[in-house]
Design a protein around this motif. Structure first.
Motif, PDB file in Angstrom:
ATOM      1  N   GLU A  68      72.758  -5.072  40.550  1.00 49.20           N
ATOM      2  CA  GLU A  68      72.456  -6.244  41.375  1.00 49.20           C
ATOM      3  C   GLU A  68      71.110  -6.075  42.075  1.00 49.20           C
ATOM      4  O   GLU A  68      70.308  -7.015  42.147  1.00 49.20           O
ATOM      5  CB  GLU A  68      73.574  -6.444  42.403  1.00 49.20           C
ATOM      6  N   ASP A  69      70.852  -4.876  42.594  1.00 50.44           N
ATOM      7  CA  ASP A  69      69.581  -4.616  43.250  1.00 50.44           C
ATOM      8  C   ASP A  69      68.428  -4.684  42.245  1.00 50.44           C
ATOM      9  O   ASP A  69      67.372  -5.258  42.519  1.00 50.44           O
ATOM     10  CB  ASP A  69      69.608  -3.239  43.916  1.00 50.44           C
ATOM     11  N   GLY A  70      68.646  -4.109  41.056  1.00 49.54           N
ATOM     12  CA  GLY A  70      67.609  -4.121  40.032  1.00 49.54           C
ATOM     13  C   GLY A  70      67.271  -5.517  39.555  1.00 49.54           C
ATOM     14  O   GLY A  70      66.088  -5.848  39.362  1.00 49.54           O
ATOM     15  N   VAL A  71      68.285  -6.356  39.370  1.00 46.86           N
ATOM     16  CA  VAL A  71      68.048  -7.738  38.948  1.00 46.86           C
ATOM     17  C   VAL A  71      67.249  -8.487  40.012  1.00 46.86           C
ATOM     18  O   VAL A  71      66.357  -9.284  39.698  1.00 46.86           O
ATOM     19  CB  VAL A  71      69.379  -8.457  38.646  1.00 46.86           C
ATOM     20  N   SER A  72      67.536  -8.212  41.278  1.00 44.59           N
ATOM     21  CA  SER A  72      66.782  -8.863  42.358  1.00 44.59           C
ATOM     22  C   SER A  72      65.317  -8.420  42.333  1.00 44.59           C
ATOM     23  O   SER A  72      64.409  -9.241  42.516  1.00 44.59           O
ATOM     24  CB  SER A  72      67.412  -8.518  43.714  1.00 44.59           C
ATOM     25  N   TRP A  73      65.086  -7.136  42.112  1.00 46.07           N
ATOM     26  CA  TRP A  73      63.709  -6.640  41.983  1.00 46.07           C
ATOM     27  C   TRP A  73      62.999  -7.360  40.837  1.00 46.07           C
ATOM     28  O   TRP A  73      61.879  -7.862  40.996  1.00 46.07           O
ATOM     29  CB  TRP A  73      63.722  -5.133  41.697  1.00 46.07           C
ATOM     30  N   LEU A  74      63.646  -7.397  39.682  1.00 45.67           N
ATOM     31  CA  LEU A  74      63.014  -7.975  38.496  1.00 45.67           C
ATOM     32  C   LEU A  74      62.803  -9.479  38.645  1.00 45.67           C
ATOM     33  O   LEU A  74      61.809 -10.021  38.158  1.00 45.67           O
ATOM     34  CB  LEU A  74      63.874  -7.682  37.265  1.00 45.67           C
ATOM     35  N   THR A  75      63.731 -10.160  39.324  1.00 39.12           N
ATOM     36  CA  THR A  75      63.564 -11.591  39.559  1.00 39.12           C
ATOM     37  C   THR A  75      62.347 -11.849  40.449  1.00 39.12           C
ATOM     38  O   THR A  75      61.547 -12.758  40.189  1.00 39.12           O
ATOM     39  CB  THR A  75      64.824 -12.172  40.213  1.00 39.12           C
ATOM     40  N   THR A  76      62.212 -11.038  41.497  1.00 36.95           N
ATOM     41  CA  THR A  76      61.041 -11.150  42.375  1.00 36.95           C
ATOM     42  C   THR A  76      59.759 -10.877  41.599  1.00 36.95           C
ATOM     43  O   THR A  76      58.757 -11.590  41.746  1.00 36.95           O
ATOM     44  CB  THR A  76      61.163 -10.161  43.547  1.00 36.95           C
ATOM     45  N   LEU A  77      59.799  -9.862  40.772  1.00 36.44           N
ATOM     46  CA  LEU A  77      58.638  -9.491  39.967  1.00 36.44           C
ATOM     47  C   LEU A  77      58.284 -10.591  38.972  1.00 36.44           C
ATOM     48  O   LEU A  77      57.103 -10.949  38.809  1.00 36.44           O
ATOM     49  CB  LEU A  77      58.940  -8.179  39.236  1.00 36.44           C
ATOM     50  N   ASP A  78      59.282 -11.151  38.322  1.00 39.19           N
ATOM     51  CA  ASP A  78      59.041 -12.214  37.338  1.00 39.19           C
ATOM     52  C   ASP A  78      58.428 -13.451  38.000  1.00 39.19           C
ATOM     53  O   ASP A  78      57.513 -14.073  37.444  1.00 39.19           O
ATOM     54  CB  ASP A  78      60.360 -12.585  36.654  1.00 39.19           C
ATOM     55  N   THR A  79      58.921 -13.802  39.177  1.00 37.37           N
ATOM     56  CA  THR A  79      58.371 -14.950  39.901  1.00 37.37           C
ATOM     57  C   THR A  79      56.898 -14.716  40.244  1.00 37.37           C
ATOM     58  O   THR A  79      56.057 -15.614  40.097  1.00 37.37           O
ATOM     59  CB  THR A  79      59.175 -15.195  41.188  1.00 37.37           C
ATOM     60  N   ALA A  80      56.577 -13.494  40.701  1.00 35.60           N
ATOM     61  CA  ALA A  80      55.187 -13.168  41.046  1.00 35.60           C
ATOM     62  C   ALA A  80      54.281 -13.239  39.819  1.00 35.60           C
ATOM     63  O   ALA A  80      53.157 -13.757  39.895  1.00 35.60           O
ATOM     64  CB  ALA A  80      55.121 -11.775  41.673  1.00 35.60           C
ATOM     65  N   LEU A  81      54.765 -12.747  38.686  1.00 38.22           N
ATOM     66  CA  LEU A  81      53.952 -12.768  37.464  1.00 38.22           C
ATOM     67  C   LEU A  81      53.766 -14.189  36.940  1.00 38.22           C
ATOM     68  O   LEU A  81      52.677 -14.547  36.466  1.00 38.22           O
ATOM     69  CB  LEU A  81      54.611 -11.894  36.393  1.00 38.22           C
ATOM     70  N   THR A  82      54.818 -15.001  37.017  1.00 34.69           N
ATOM     71  CA  THR A  82      54.714 -16.390  36.573  1.00 34.69           C
ATOM     72  C   THR A  82      53.698 -17.149  37.421  1.00 34.69           C
ATOM     73  O   THR A  82      52.854 -17.903  36.906  1.00 34.69           O
ATOM     74  CB  THR A  82      56.081 -17.080  36.654  1.00 34.69           C
ATOM     75  N   THR A  83      53.768 -16.940  38.739  1.00 29.91           N
ATOM     76  CA  THR A  83      52.822 -17.595  39.639  1.00 29.91           C
ATOM     77  C   THR A  83      51.398 -17.086  39.393  1.00 29.91           C
ATOM     78  O   THR A  83      50.437 -17.866  39.380  1.00 29.91           O
ATOM     79  CB  THR A  83      53.218 -17.339  41.097  1.00 29.91           C
ATOM     80  N   THR A  84      51.265 -15.787  39.175  1.00 36.31           N
ATOM     81  CA  THR A  84      49.948 -15.199  38.887  1.00 36.31           C
ATOM     82  C   THR A  84      49.351 -15.811  37.625  1.00 36.31           C
ATOM     83  O   THR A  84      48.157 -16.132  37.580  1.00 36.31           O
ATOM     84  CB  THR A  84      50.086 -13.677  38.720  1.00 36.31           C
ATOM     85  N   SER A  85      50.183 -15.966  36.610  1.00 35.45           N
ATOM     86  CA  SER A  85      49.701 -16.557  35.359  1.00 35.45           C
ATOM     87  C   SER A  85      49.185 -17.976  35.576  1.00 35.45           C
ATOM     88  O   SER A  85      48.125 -18.355  35.056  1.00 35.45           O
ATOM     89  CB  SER A  85      50.825 -16.554  34.316  1.00 35.45           C
ATOM     90  N   SER A  86      49.895 -18.756  36.382  1.00 34.15           N
ATOM     91  CA  SER A  86      49.457 -20.134  36.635  1.00 34.15           C
ATOM     92  C   SER A  86      48.150 -20.157  37.425  1.00 34.15           C
ATOM     93  O   SER A  86      47.266 -20.990  37.168  1.00 34.15           O
ATOM     94  CB  SER A  86      50.550 -20.906  37.380  1.00 34.15           C
ATOM     95  N   TYR A  87      47.989 -19.218  38.371  1.00 37.58           N
ATOM     96  CA  TYR A  87      46.742 -19.147  39.135  1.00 37.58           C
ATOM     97  C   TYR A  87      45.573 -18.780  38.224  1.00 37.58           C
ATOM     98  O   TYR A  87      44.462 -19.324  38.348  1.00 37.58           O
ATOM     99  CB  TYR A  87      46.859 -18.116  40.255  1.00 37.58           C
TER     100      TYR A  87
END
Length: 294
Positions: A68-87
């Motif tokens: 559960e903790d790992g999925v939360s880390w990866l979800t946060t990371l994925d959101t940051a990367l998706t936003t970075t890609s759009s920027y």
């Protein structure tokens, strides 16, 4: 021939009553607790098996928390990367527009440069994304941020990674490689956007930066695909872990728990046996001192 005395008959009757009462008490205790094993001596082999199953349950529960903790880390990371890609895609569009020398005046170039600097700040914010106070791009560092806002230096621990154990033999990385995704110092994406903004204000053609932006977008997408694969692995392991928890619960119940219907029937049968023992003893022990005095 064995001589049977009144005292011997009395002791035998009382022993039989005690045996029946003990059996009845055991069955009643099992019926109320619904547990077949209440102390190790009830079933030493079953107790050992139950202890092993409970140990596995604790391990599986810990793996579930790690997942559960790992999925939360990866979800946060994925959101940051998706936003970075759009920027970065927005920055590319601005660079293409700014490279059109014939249609760009000083005011338009300044506007594009200002927006690029704003994107630089937004990218820096994404690069310093945290989860529960830990940077998701800084490895095992406790610096709080992955990149310094002044010189864009990497504040993370080089070569380190945050991992979560999801089974006895498997660990999964849950953070991102900030230095690989964003670069460091003068080679970082932040410094590149500053350089583009400076060239725009100076009237220099910015088209050569397109190759660098495309390369940086590719790095972000590569990292995002890796994060997606790790998230899928975590999700699949969560499902397997949930099934294992159910299986262990069932196995433990089969070792420790009683068949309630069967136990209630046995309680009733033992009550009858106990009452019969009392009745037999009452008849066998009827003689009193007065009977002998007669």
């Amino acid at each position: 021939m064995t001589r049977v005395t009144h005292q011997m008959t009395q002791r035998t009757a009382l022993a039989n009553i005690q045996t029946n009462l003990k059996a009845l008490n055991t069955l009643q205790s099992q019926a109320s607790s619904q547990k077949r094993i209440e102390k190790p001596s009830d079933d030493p082999a079953g107790t050992a098996q139950a202890l092993r199953l409970r140990s596995e349950q604790r391990a599986v529960a810990q793996y579930q928390r790690n997942l559960e903790d790992g999925v939360s880390w990866l979800t946060t990371l994925d959101t940051a990367l998706t936003t970075t890609s759009s920027y970065l895609r927005r920055a590319r569009d601005l660079v293409v527009r700014g490279a059109n020398d014939g249609a760009m005046g000083p005011a338009q170039r300044e506007a594009i440069a200002t927006e690029l600097e704003g994107l630089r700040g937004s990218l820096l914010s994404q690069a310093n994304t945290t989860y529960l106070g830990r940077s998701v791009f800084a490895g095992t560092s406790n610096a709080g941020v992955a990149f310094d806002a002044a010189d864009y230096s990497f504040q993370g621990t080089p070569g380190s990674s945050v991992e979560r154990r999801v089974s006895a033999a498997v660990t999964v990385r849950v953070d991102g490689d900030g230095a690989a995704v964003f670069g460091e110092g003068n080679d970082s994406v932040f410094a590149m956007l500053d350089a583009i903004a400076a060239d725009l204000r100076a009237g220099v053609n910015t088209s050569p930066f397109l190759t660098q932006i495309d390369a940086r977008i590719d790095k972000v997408l590569t990292e995002a695909s890796t994060v997606g694969a790790r998230t899928n692995q975590m999700t699949a392991t969560q499902e397997a872990n949930a099934s294992r928890r159910l299986s262990l619960g069932s196995d433990l119940a089969s070792v420790e728990d009683v068949d309630l219907a069967e136990t209630l029937v046995n309680v009733q049968a033992q009550e009858v046996a106990y009452q019969a023992a009392l009745g037999a003893a009452a008849k066998a022990l009827q003689p009193t001192l007065l009977d002998y005095l007669r």
